[in-house]
Design an enzyme around this catalytic site. Structure first.
Site, PDB file in Angstrom:
ATOM      1  CG  HIS A  71      64.276  19.691 -49.957  1.00  0.00           C
ATOM      2  ND1 HIS A  71      65.471  19.479 -49.313  1.00  0.00           N
ATOM      3  CD2 HIS A  71      64.592  20.223 -51.158  1.00  0.00           C
ATOM      4  CE1 HIS A  71      66.471  19.853 -50.094  1.00  0.00           C
ATOM      5  NE2 HIS A  71      65.962  20.316 -51.218  1.00  0.00           N
ATOM      6  CE  LYS A 124      76.809  18.195 -55.985  1.00  0.00           C
ATOM      7  NZ  LYS A 124      75.617  18.987 -56.245  1.00  0.00           N
ATOM      8  NE  ARG A 168      66.758  27.798 -52.096  1.00  0.00           N
ATOM      9  CZ  ARG A 168      67.774  26.956 -52.088  1.00  0.00           C
ATOM     10  NH1 ARG A 168      68.071  26.303 -51.002  1.00  0.00           N
ATOM     11  NH2 ARG A 168      68.508  26.776 -53.156  1.00  0.00           N
ATOM     12  CB  SER A 181      71.165  20.432 -49.056  1.00  0.00           C
ATOM     13  OG  SER A 181      69.832  20.047 -49.233  1.00  0.00           O
TER      14      SER A 181
HETATM   15  O1  PNS Z   1      68.615  19.685 -55.729  1.00  0.00           O
HETATM   16  P1  PNS Z   1      69.326  20.184 -56.959  1.00  0.00           P
HETATM   17  O2  PNS Z   1      70.821  19.935 -56.836  1.00  0.00           O
HETATM   18  O3  PNS Z   1      68.991  21.619 -57.276  1.00  0.00           O
HETATM   19  O4  PNS Z   1      68.779  19.301 -58.186  1.00  0.00           O
HETATM   20  C1  PNS Z   1      69.231  19.515 -59.485  1.00  0.00           C
HETATM   21  C2  PNS Z   1      68.700  18.439 -60.431  1.00  0.00           C
HETATM   22  C3  PNS Z   1      69.087  17.067 -59.932  1.00  0.00           C
HETATM   23  C4  PNS Z   1      67.200  18.548 -60.510  1.00  0.00           C
HETATM   24  C5  PNS Z   1      69.324  18.719 -61.819  1.00  0.00           C
HETATM   25  O5  PNS Z   1      70.705  18.773 -61.705  1.00  0.00           O
HETATM   26  C6  PNS Z   1      68.944  17.669 -62.867  1.00  0.00           C
HETATM   27  O6  PNS Z   1      67.878  17.730 -63.412  1.00  0.00           O
HETATM   28  N1  PNS Z   1      69.841  16.684 -63.081  1.00  0.00           N
HETATM   29  C7  PNS Z   1      69.618  15.571 -63.965  1.00  0.00           C
HETATM   30  C8  PNS Z   1      70.399  15.755 -65.280  1.00  0.00           C
HETATM   31  C9  PNS Z   1      69.654  16.671 -66.214  1.00  0.00           C
HETATM   32  O7  PNS Z   1      68.545  16.419 -66.629  1.00  0.00           O
HETATM   33  N2  PNS Z   1      70.292  17.794 -66.535  1.00  0.00           N
HETATM   34  C10 PNS Z   1      69.722  18.802 -67.383  1.00  0.00           C
HETATM   35  C11 PNS Z   1      68.740  19.672 -66.615  1.00  0.00           C
HETATM   36  S1  PNS Z   1      68.598  21.131 -67.495  1.00  0.00           S
END
Ligand code: PNS
Length: 161
Positions: free
Chosen positions: A18, A42, A91, A129
């Site tokens: 990150h 979560k 990645r 993570s």
């Molecule tokens: O670090 P991560 O877990 O890959 O992050 C994922 C994240 C938080 C970017 C994604 O889950 C997200 O955007 N969550 C917010 C809710 C949302 O907008 N969902 C629709 C995305 S298509």
């Protein structure tokens, strides 16, 4: 260089992968907002406050970085910050599928917002993570994959459990 970009994620916890992406993002954008997503469905390992505190400490000397939290849709948060770019790291192929899905959904929700993907540095290709937490939970050596502060916090947290 141009504008503000939002780098959303769980950052539970932040890894060297990150951080590398943040440093590289700053070569493209004037300002990068590291946005920690609050997911009510979560339960994380670190609390949101802990994650934010760790990230702020690690990036305190980086002008151009702001650390924030958000709930709800990423695109709504991006709009609320007056930005129109989401930065994500890619990645492996396994990331591609879910990232592609999210990018298309976000575009469907908000056409004006663009997703920009930066390739993760090869050194951090295998780091996530989740795998960091798993290795740390069994006492494996994760130094060099996460900042020293994160290593220390993981050790403290697993000791308490
Ligand atoms: O670090 P991560 O877990 O890959 O992050 C994922 C994240 C938080 C970017 C994604 O889950 C997200 O955007 N969550 C917010 C809710 C949302 O907008 N969902 C629709 C995305 S298509």
């Amino acid at each position: 260089m141009t504008g503000t970009a939002i780098y959303p994620g769980s950052f539970d916890p932040i890894t060297n992968g990150h951080l590398s992406l943040i440093h590289r993002g700053l070569q493209i954008f004037d300002k990068l907002i590291v946005a920690v997503a609050i997911n009510p469905n979560k339960e994380g390992f670190f609390t949101i406050d802990e994650r934010v505190e760790i990230i702020r400490e690690l990036l305190k000397d980086k002008p151009g970085v702001e650390v924030d939290t958000f709930t709800g849709l990423t695109v709504e948060y991006v709009k609320s910050r007056g930005a129109n770019v989401i930065v994500k790291g890619l990645r492996a192929m396994s990331d591609f599928e879910s990232e592609f899905q999210m990018a298309l959904m976000n575009r469907r929700l908000e056409r004006e917002i663009q997703s920009v993907f930066l390739m993760t540095d090869y050194k951090w290709f295998y780091i996530s993570s989740s795998i960091i937490k798993e290795v740390a939970s069994f006492g494996g050596d994760i130094s060099g994959m996460v900042p020293a502060l994160v290593n220390q916090r993981l050790k403290e947290k697993f000791k308490k459990e």
